[in-house]
Scaffold this active site. Structure first.
Site, PDB file in Angstrom:
ATOM      1  CB  CYS A  72     -90.136  56.666   8.180  1.00  0.00           C
ATOM      2  SG  CYS A  72     -91.611  55.664   8.075  1.00  0.00           S
TER       3      CYS A  72
ATOM      4  CB  CYS B 132     -95.701  48.958  -1.535  1.00  0.00           C
ATOM      5  SG  CYS B 132     -97.257  49.521  -2.236  1.00  0.00           S
TER       6      CYS B 132
ATOM      7  CG  HIS C 287     -88.891  51.769   5.274  1.00  0.00           C
ATOM      8  ND1 HIS C 287     -88.016  52.472   6.084  1.00  0.00           N
ATOM      9  CD2 HIS C 287     -90.062  52.477   5.301  1.00  0.00           C
ATOM     10  CE1 HIS C 287     -88.635  53.558   6.556  1.00  0.00           C
ATOM     11  NE2 HIS C 287     -89.865  53.578   6.110  1.00  0.00           N
TER      12      HIS C 287
END
Lengths: 148, 379
Positions: free
Chosen positions: B79, B203, B329
């Site tokens: 990430c 989430c 994301h």
């Protein structure tokens, strides 16, 4: 692709390495063995010849009592792969073994209620190891309430 | 080392682009950054591309924006892929190797679900290694970290849920966010449980996106823009070993180490920050990072969100972009997008979500595995 489909249908299993082969052999016999650093005077996980804390090679195998204290957990409601879906909700956890090492594992024979699990956290040696035979070569250490 | 500044910054709206290839998304962000910097692709001396799952994206971008034969580096760091690419470019410019660097972070995840998180066969990403035993997922890793905080400080699921409420509220003002929906507390708490204590809205979503930046030495930057944004600190850490670390990442230790180094490098402290974009891949870690980054004392994270101090307008706004929870994301894009967001605020270009008077901002990213980057930017 075939491999991917096969993986999705079966639970991913650990790959024993030269340094951890003994650990998995012992798990197969339903015994939990850890590496112990004679310099730090404590055990650690996972099995490595060199102590991860002080880098000493003065380490050897010791048999764990299998008693452990719950350090943290999560209740998994959404399983990542089909092989685990029937198990959900299931509890994964990090437990602290007698002797110091912390082990990532699953909990069995516990209430899947977060409140009950929160109450279990920190209760000294309230858990004990059991083994789940998942293949011909692999048995996974799991933990449940200790039978007094 | 030379002082380095951001001259161009751009991103595309995060979301789902099933009809496009990832290099098209990345090229769109790159062209926007070039335009923002007022330079041509011919002036770029090095391209660093962060993309986790699609190899050689950097080269594929140049097929859209111009193939000039410059060195291209493709970076992977889970990430933290995009922010590591930014740091690599920063180092190349700071050390005097190049004067104009283009950084692009991009990713196309589609609907990867919980498996999204690494290269190669997604099923390998369930960590079929020793110890992990194949039952852990990202929501679980961060749920366990949240539970550790609960046992230590009595933090509640409501406090974690309030993080999701805040970030979704912030996201409604960000046209680049994947979602612009408010999620009141009841909605967050009653949503489908993914991995207790994180419900669905706690989430981050999967999705596609791209972001890009142009950096130059500060002196040259001043010739291109009246508002160069200085890179005051650029730090990358991996996990230092701790008791639970060999098999399961500790999401705290590497951030604490990075924060300490970043504040030292910048000669600034947490009190000097006007805004923070941090890695809220789930609601639980954001609260932990308040403490890891020194925004409050250990154990005060819960109170910080209760008092609303991290809302835009509060004393230290966190994730005014909507954060990963609302902005999205797309793995490789995230680290560059955070830097773009801070840059826009320091320039005063963030529109209705502008943090008033922002002069110093921090961008933080964690890649499980593990890698942590912190960049401190100043006006």
């Amino acid at each position: 692709m075939t491999q991917r489909v096969a993986n999705a249908l079966s639970r991913p299993l650990p790959y024993p390495q030269p340094e951890s082969d003994f650990y998995w052999q012992k798990c197969k016999q339903h015994e939990l063995w850890l590496r112990w650093c004679k310099d730090c005077n404590r055990s650690y996980f996972y099995p490595r010849d060199i102590c991860p804390e002080c880098f000493s090679r003065n380490t050897h195998w010791v048999k764990s009592s299998g008693r452990a204290t719950l350090h943290t957990f999560a209740v998994v409601h959404r399983a990542p792969i089909p092989a685990l879906r029937d198990r959900a909700p299931y509890v994964v956890a990090i437990v602290e073994l007698e002797g110091g090492a912390r082990l990532p594992t699953s909990l069995v024979r516990v209430e899947k209620d977060p409140k009950a699990l929160m109450a279990l956290i920190g209760k000294k040696d309230a858990l004990e190891v059991a083994f789940e035979d998942v293949s011909e070569t692999i048995s996974l250490p799991v933990f449940g309430p200790a039978q007094q | 080392m030379r002082e380095v500044a951001i001259v161009g910054a751009n991103m595309i709206k995060f979301g789902r682009y099933p009809d496009k290839f990832v290099d098209e998304l990345a090229a769109e962000a790159a062209v926007g950054a070039l335009k923002d910097a007022g330079i041509s692709a011919k002036e770029v001396q090095v391209l660093v591309s962060g993309n986790l799952r699609q190899p050689m994206t950097g080269q594929r971008i140049t097929r859209h924006i111009g193939m000039t034969g410059v060195p291209i580096v493709n970076v992977v760091n889970n990430c933290a892929t995009g922010s590591t690419a930014f740091r690599d470019a920063y180092l190349m410019v700071a050390t005097g190797l190049y004067d104009v660097a283009l950084v692009v972070g991009s990713e196309q995840l589609g609907k990867m679900g919980l498996l999204g998180g690494g290269g190669g066969d997604p099923y390998d990403r369930v960590y079929p290694t020793e110890g992990y035993a194949g039952s852990e997922t990202m929501p679980t890793v961060f749920a366990q970290a949240g539970v550790e905080h609960m046992r230590k400080y009595g933090t509640t699921i409501e406090q974690f849920a309030k993080i999701a409420v805040k970030n979704h509220k912030h996201g409604t003002l960000n046209p680049y966010a994947q979602y612009q929906i408010e999620t009141p507390l009841e909605m967050v708490l009653n949503a489908r449980m993914i991995s207790w204590p994180n419900t669905l809205y706690m989430c981050c979503p999967t999705g596609d996106g791209a972001a890009a930046a142009i950096i130059m030495p500060l002196e040259r930057a001043r010739r291109h823009t009246a508002m160069p944004i200085k890179v005051a600190a650029s730090v990358l850490t991996s996990d230092p070993w701790s008791e639970r670390d060999l098999a399961v990442d500790d999401v705290n230790t590497l951030t604490r180490k990075a924060a300490q180094e970043a504040y030292g490098q910048a000669g600034l402290g947490p009190k000097d920050l006007d805004m923070v974009e941090l890695h809220d891949c789930f609601a639980t870690p954001e609260l932990l990072h308040y403490e890891n980054l020194g925004l409050c004392a250990d154990g005060e994270g819960g109170r910080m969100i209760d008092e609303g101090r991290t809302y835009n307008g509060g004393d230290i706004p966190v994730n005014v972009s909507g954060g990963l929870l609302s902005k999205g994301h797309p793995l490789g894009a995230t680290g560059v997008a955070n830097i773009v967001e801070v840059t826009w605020h320091l320039r005063g270009q963030a529109g209705p979500r502008q943090v008033q008077g922002a002069k110093v901002g921090l961008a933080h990213v964690i890649g499980v595995g593990a890698a942590c980057t912190i960049h401190i930017l100043t006006k």
